[in-house]
Motif scaffolding. Structure first.
Motif, PDB file in Angstrom:
ATOM      1  N   TRP A   1       6.408   0.267 -13.293  1.00 22.98           N
ATOM      2  CA  TRP A   1       7.306  -0.520 -12.453  1.00 22.98           C
ATOM      3  C   TRP A   1       8.714   0.066 -12.412  1.00 22.98           C
ATOM      4  O   TRP A   1       9.591  -0.490 -11.762  1.00 22.98           O
ATOM      5  CB  TRP A   1       7.365  -1.968 -12.935  1.00 22.98           C
TER       6      TRP A   1
ATOM      7  N   ARG B   1       2.735   3.232  -9.278  1.00 20.28           N
ATOM      8  CA  ARG B   1       4.070   3.636  -8.831  1.00 20.28           C
ATOM      9  C   ARG B   1       3.898   4.827  -7.900  1.00 20.28           C
ATOM     10  O   ARG B   1       3.399   5.875  -8.305  1.00 20.28           O
ATOM     11  CB  ARG B   1       4.956   4.013 -10.023  1.00 20.28           C
ATOM     12  N   THR B   2       4.289   4.661  -6.652  1.00 20.27           N
ATOM     13  CA  THR B   2       4.093   5.713  -5.656  1.00 20.27           C
ATOM     14  C   THR B   2       5.436   6.353  -5.291  1.00 20.27           C
ATOM     15  O   THR B   2       6.459   6.093  -5.922  1.00 20.27           O
ATOM     16  CB  THR B   2       3.386   5.152  -4.405  1.00 20.27           C
TER      17      THR B   2
ATOM     18  N   GLN C   1       2.159  -1.970  -4.081  1.00 23.24           N
ATOM     19  CA  GLN C   1       2.074  -1.038  -5.213  1.00 23.24           C
ATOM     20  C   GLN C   1       0.868  -1.370  -6.094  1.00 23.24           C
ATOM     21  O   GLN C   1       0.968  -1.508  -7.311  1.00 23.24           O
ATOM     22  CB  GLN C   1       3.379  -1.059  -6.014  1.00 23.24           C
TER      23      GLN C   1
ATOM     24  N   GLY D   1      10.644   5.500  -8.216  1.00 22.89           N
ATOM     25  CA  GLY D   1       9.285   5.871  -7.840  1.00 22.89           C
ATOM     26  C   GLY D   1       8.998   7.321  -8.181  1.00 22.89           C
ATOM     27  O   GLY D   1       9.827   8.026  -8.759  1.00 22.89           O
TER      28      GLY D   1
ATOM     29  N   LYS E   1       5.960   1.501   0.692  1.00 26.75           N
ATOM     30  CA  LYS E   1       6.569   1.123  -0.566  1.00 26.75           C
ATOM     31  C   LYS E   1       7.923   0.465  -0.320  1.00 26.75           C
ATOM     32  O   LYS E   1       8.732   0.974   0.475  1.00 26.75           O
ATOM     33  CB  LYS E   1       6.754   2.356  -1.463  1.00 26.75           C
TER      34      LYS E   1
ATOM     35  N   LEU F   1       0.454   0.615  -0.636  1.00 31.92           N
ATOM     36  CA  LEU F   1       1.832   0.979  -0.962  1.00 31.92           C
ATOM     37  C   LEU F   1       2.761  -0.230  -0.951  1.00 31.92           C
ATOM     38  O   LEU F   1       3.704  -0.292  -1.743  1.00 31.92           O
ATOM     39  CB  LEU F   1       2.345   2.029   0.030  1.00 31.92           C
TER      40      LEU F   1
END
Length: 235
Positions: A197, A146-147, A128, A201, A232, A125
């Motif tokens: 990106w 992307r989380t 990423q 998120g 993240k 995370l």
């Protein structure tokens, strides 16, 4: 009367000719030019870093050329507002890209993803990044992901793929989730349109570019391990 009728017929003919010809000319010439998107020519808080990333002249001063280049980057990656200002959000995306590039072909250098489980999908995370390993052998990746955004963080820990649906549709968010592979409740690997990106998120899922999601689909099966760790940026 005959002379008056002739005049009226001439006038009608002119009106008909104008009605047929004039609109075509108006349509061809009167469409307003599209205004260029607003560009903020104020020097940004991360001006030098952004200039360096985009290979612009690094002088720490915003120019119209700088602004247009930054604006194009923002538009490409869904950064709003896309006014060309070199602020923290734009630099945050660029900094993340730099970290991902630095991972090279040894993303598990720190050993955070266990390699004693056979086939495993790793999700970092903090950077990423995700990749698939088979023991110590890197099978695919690393690839950008992307989380979950702040408030919808992707949960960490040891998981397993438990359900797969290649053409899944989310009834919760009313959106397509192609190549969905669920590994933690409603959290899944799946592809998205647009840039992985783009901030802020997902709602918890691990979003992939379509080609990467298709590869993950071909490599993983129900019961395969997934390991998620880190945090993240911005959460």
């Amino acid at each position: 009367m005959a002379r008056g009728s002739a005049r009226r017929r001439t006038a009608v003919a002119l009106l008909v000719t104008t009605a047929v010809v004039a609109p075509a000319g108006v349509l061809a010439t009167a469409a307003p030019a599209q205004a260029a998107p607003y560009c903020n020519v104020t020097t940004g808080s991360h001006q030098r870093q952004v200039e360096r990333f985009l290979k612009l002249t690094v002088d720490g001063r915003q120019s119209l050329k700088d602004c247009r280049a930054i604006q194009a980057f923002q538009t490409r990656h869904g950064i709003a507002p896309n006014a060309g200002w070199a602020g923290p959000v734009t630099w945050g995306v660029m900094h993340l890209m730099n970290q991902q590039k630095a991972a090279g072909k040894n993303p598990n250098r720190s050993g955070r993803c266990p390699t004693d489980k056979g086939r495993i999908a790793c999700v970092d995370l903090t950077r990423q990044l995700s990749w698939i390993q088979d023991g110590r052998r890197l099978v695919h990746g690393p690839v950008p992901v992307r989380t979950g955004r702040n408030g919808h963080e992707t949960r960490t820990g040891a998981k397993k793929v438990y359900w797969r649906n290649k053409n899944h549709w989310s009834t919760l968010y009313d959106v397509a989730m192609p190549y969905a592979q669920f590994f933690d409740g409603g959290i899944a690997f799946h592809s998205i349109k647009g840039s992985v990106w783009s901030p802020p998120g997902s709602h918890g899922c691990v979003n992939l570019r379509r080609s990467d999601a298709a590869t993950y689909w071909s490599l993983l099966r129900n019961g395969d391990d997934v390991h998620v760790w880190g945090r993240k940026p911005g959460t």
